[in-house]
Write an enzyme that holds these catalytic residues in place. Structure first.
Site, PDB file in Angstrom:
ATOM      1  N   SER A  95      -7.709 -88.909  40.215  1.00  0.00           N
ATOM      2  CA  SER A  95      -8.438 -87.488  40.343  1.00  0.00           C
ATOM      3  C   SER A  95      -8.460 -86.634  38.975  1.00  0.00           C
ATOM      4  CB  SER A  95      -8.249 -86.655  41.269  1.00  0.00           C
ATOM      5  OG  SER A  95      -8.571 -87.173  42.492  1.00  0.00           O
ATOM      6  N   ASP A 136      -6.519 -90.121  51.529  1.00  0.00           N
ATOM      7  CA  ASP A 136      -6.511 -91.302  50.716  1.00  0.00           C
ATOM      8  C   ASP A 136      -5.202 -92.350  51.323  1.00  0.00           C
ATOM      9  OD1 ASP A 136      -8.921 -90.974  49.526  1.00  0.00           O
ATOM     10  OD2 ASP A 136      -7.912 -90.259  47.680  1.00  0.00           O
ATOM     11  N   ARG A 196     -12.408 -96.947  56.410  1.00  0.00           N
ATOM     12  CA  ARG A 196     -11.072 -97.299  56.356  1.00  0.00           C
ATOM     13  C   ARG A 196     -10.541 -97.360  57.988  1.00  0.00           C
ATOM     14  NH1 ARG A 196      -9.820 -94.263  50.620  1.00  0.00           N
ATOM     15  NH2 ARG A 196      -9.991 -96.154  49.498  1.00  0.00           N
TER      16      ARG A 196
HETATM   17  C1  S3P Z   1     -11.568 -87.280  45.444  1.00  0.00           C
HETATM   18  C2  S3P Z   1     -11.562 -86.620  46.497  1.00  0.00           C
HETATM   19  C3  S3P Z   1     -11.414 -87.244  47.685  1.00  0.00           C
HETATM   20  C4  S3P Z   1     -10.740 -88.641  47.616  1.00  0.00           C
HETATM   21  C5  S3P Z   1     -10.992 -89.325  46.404  1.00  0.00           C
HETATM   22  C6  S3P Z   1     -10.913 -88.629  45.145  1.00  0.00           C
HETATM   23  C7  S3P Z   1     -11.656 -86.399  43.974  1.00  0.00           C
HETATM   24  O1  S3P Z   1     -12.908 -87.512  48.070  1.00  0.00           O
HETATM   25  O2  S3P Z   1     -11.051 -89.361  48.860  1.00  0.00           O
HETATM   26  O3  S3P Z   1     -10.563 -90.582  46.451  1.00  0.00           O
HETATM   27  O4  S3P Z   1     -11.132 -86.887  42.815  1.00  0.00           O
HETATM   28  O5  S3P Z   1     -12.321 -85.362  44.053  1.00  0.00           O
HETATM   29  P1  S3P Z   1     -13.803 -86.503  49.082  1.00  0.00           P
HETATM   30  O6  S3P Z   1     -13.957 -85.290  48.169  1.00  0.00           O
HETATM   31  O7  S3P Z   1     -15.212 -87.338  49.302  1.00  0.00           O
HETATM   32  O8  S3P Z   1     -12.897 -86.407  50.248  1.00  0.00           O
END
Ligand code: S3P
Length: 427
Positions: free
Chosen positions: A22, A316, A347
């Site tokens: 992220s 995740d 998942r």
């Molecule tokens: C992320 C937010 C999450 C996560 C993804 C990365 C991000 O998704 O599951 O792997 O970097 O903002 P969501 O915001 O759709 O829950």
């Protein structure tokens, strides 16, 4: 690529994991729209983040990659140029959602797409608030919902007040990026707290984003200014070793330099509650992000109930938590996690199906799963579904299963954890 994993005890090691996915995405995106040169260290060179780099290169940003050091020559808030051809995000949901937010306030039009999985993932959730801000977003419509490829036409935007109906950091971040180009203030109300890397990094670069309870308020600024960014190790990658160290007998593992932002550490809270022996040491703050070293030792686990506000902070990690729960004593219930159905694979279905093949007592529910711990798992032939988190979770289960486990399509681990297989071998 198929790999075969045999059970193992006494796993010992001290290491770091690749950079946070992220934060790596955001470092390139926000560096590109900052004024000046951003030096990034610890960048994740997984496929998803490389897709982000390739999209920004297409929009005229010069980016140099040398191992995990990346230099972004930012051109300021208004320096992106109209891309030649389609922006391809590959498998990356973060890239397509955040880019849609960033691009709807530019003075050019563009088209975004990605692989088969991306074309099945919901885009409506970002299009709804962005259209309220004045965005022009169109694409494939199925059952009245928007999917990629999407066309984003640059428009003049205005600030809004928006209550999100899903707890999604990607939606929040898309709105925050659009807010940098909007007239007036933008307010976002979160149903539950989600990862706040966007707020931390944008503020670090000069944005004006404040939090008031569950409300995030972004006020316009004239410019963002490039600064050094050190990306910590990804707690979502460390999670595979936190569970490995916990379930493989006599193991003891230390993972140094891991991001421990409280919006991401649900995995540690849950494993603690299950009885894991995990300590978080040497806490420090790097570029606004909390970082620590994490030590884990083998321990016996018990089943618990996981649901409510904690879910976004471990969304995740649920596949690998399901692995831990499969070997815990008693029943684990995972609920309020319907978002798992719209990840790289469904998942809930995929992890339940693969863990069943290994002998777990696990059943799918509408918004999660119910797991009754068993004494042992046994090897089998498993699928990855091209989903990196499923492949790596099954690899962890395989280390604690009797006999041989084959995982088909293990190469997808490269999406978020290049070299995962070597880490397992080195341990
Ligand atoms: C992320 C937010 C999450 C996560 C993804 C990365 C991000 O998704 O599951 O792997 O970097 O903002 P969501 O915001 O759709 O829950």
């Amino acid at each position: 690529m198929d790999i075969i994993i045999y059970p193992k005890e006494n796993l010992k090691g001290v290491f770091t994991v690749p950079g946070d996915k992220s934060i790596s995405h955001r470092a390139v995106m926000f560096g590109s729209i900052s004024d000046g040169r951003t030096n990034i260290s610890g960048f994740l060179t997984g496929e998803d983040c490389l897709s982000t780099i390739s999209c920004f290169k297409k929009m005229g940003i010069e980016i140099e990659v040398c191992g995990t050091d990346v230099v972004v020559h930012g051109k300021g808030l208004h320096g992106l140029s109209s891309p030649e051809g389609i922006l391809d995000v590959g498998n990356s949901g973060t890239t397509i959602r955040l880019l849609t937010g960033l691009l709807c306030g530019q003075d050019f039009n563009c088209k975004l797409t990605g692989d088969n999985s991306i074309q099945k993932r919901p885009m409506e959730r970002v299009a709804v608030p962005l259209r309220e801000m004045g965005a022009d977003i169109s694409g494939i419509i199925k059952d009245n919902k928007l999917f990629a490829p999407v066309n984003v036409k640059g428009k003049k935007l205005k600030g809004i007040s928006y209550a999100m109906n899903v707890a999604s950091a990607q939606v929040k971040s898309a709105i925050l990026l659009a807010s940098l180009y909007a007239d007036g203030q933008t307010e976002i109300i979160e149903p539950e707290p989600t990862r706040n890397h966007t707020e931390i990094m944008l503020n670090y670069l000069g944005a004006d984003i404040k939090r008031d309870g569950n409300k995030i308020i972004s006020s316009p600024v004239k410019e963002l200014y490039a600064k050094e960014i050190h990306v910590p190790g990804d707690i979502s990658s460390a999670a595979y070793f936190l569970v490995t160290g916990t379930i493989c007998k006599n193991s003891e593992i230390t993972i140094n330099n891991v991001g421990v932002n409280p919006t991401r550490t649900g995995i540690i809270s849950v494993l603690h509650e299950m009885g894991a022996n995990i300590s978080v040491e040497n806490k420090r703050v790097v570029c606004g992000e909390p970082v620590a070293d994490i030590h884990v030792k083998y321990s016996k686990l018990k089943g618990i109930t996981i649901g409510g506000d904690i879910i976004p902070s471990l969304i995740d990690e649920i596949p690998v938590i399901a692995v831990a729960a499969s070997l815990a004593e008693g029943k684990t219930v995972i609920k309020d996690a319907g978002e798992l159905k719209v990840k790289e694979s469904n998942r809930i279905k995929t992890i339940v199906c693969e863990l069943k093949k290994l002998g777990a007592d696990i059943e799918e529910t509408e918004d999660g799963m119910v797991i009754n711990g068993v004494n042992r798992l046994k090897g089998n032939v498993c699928e990855s579904y091209g989903d990196h988190r499923i492949a790596m979770s099954i690899a962890v289960a395989a280390l604690a299963s009797q006999g041989e486990t084959t995982i088909k399509g293990m190469e997808c681990a490269d999406i978020s954890f290049p070299g995962f297989y070597d880490y397992i071998e080195r341990l």
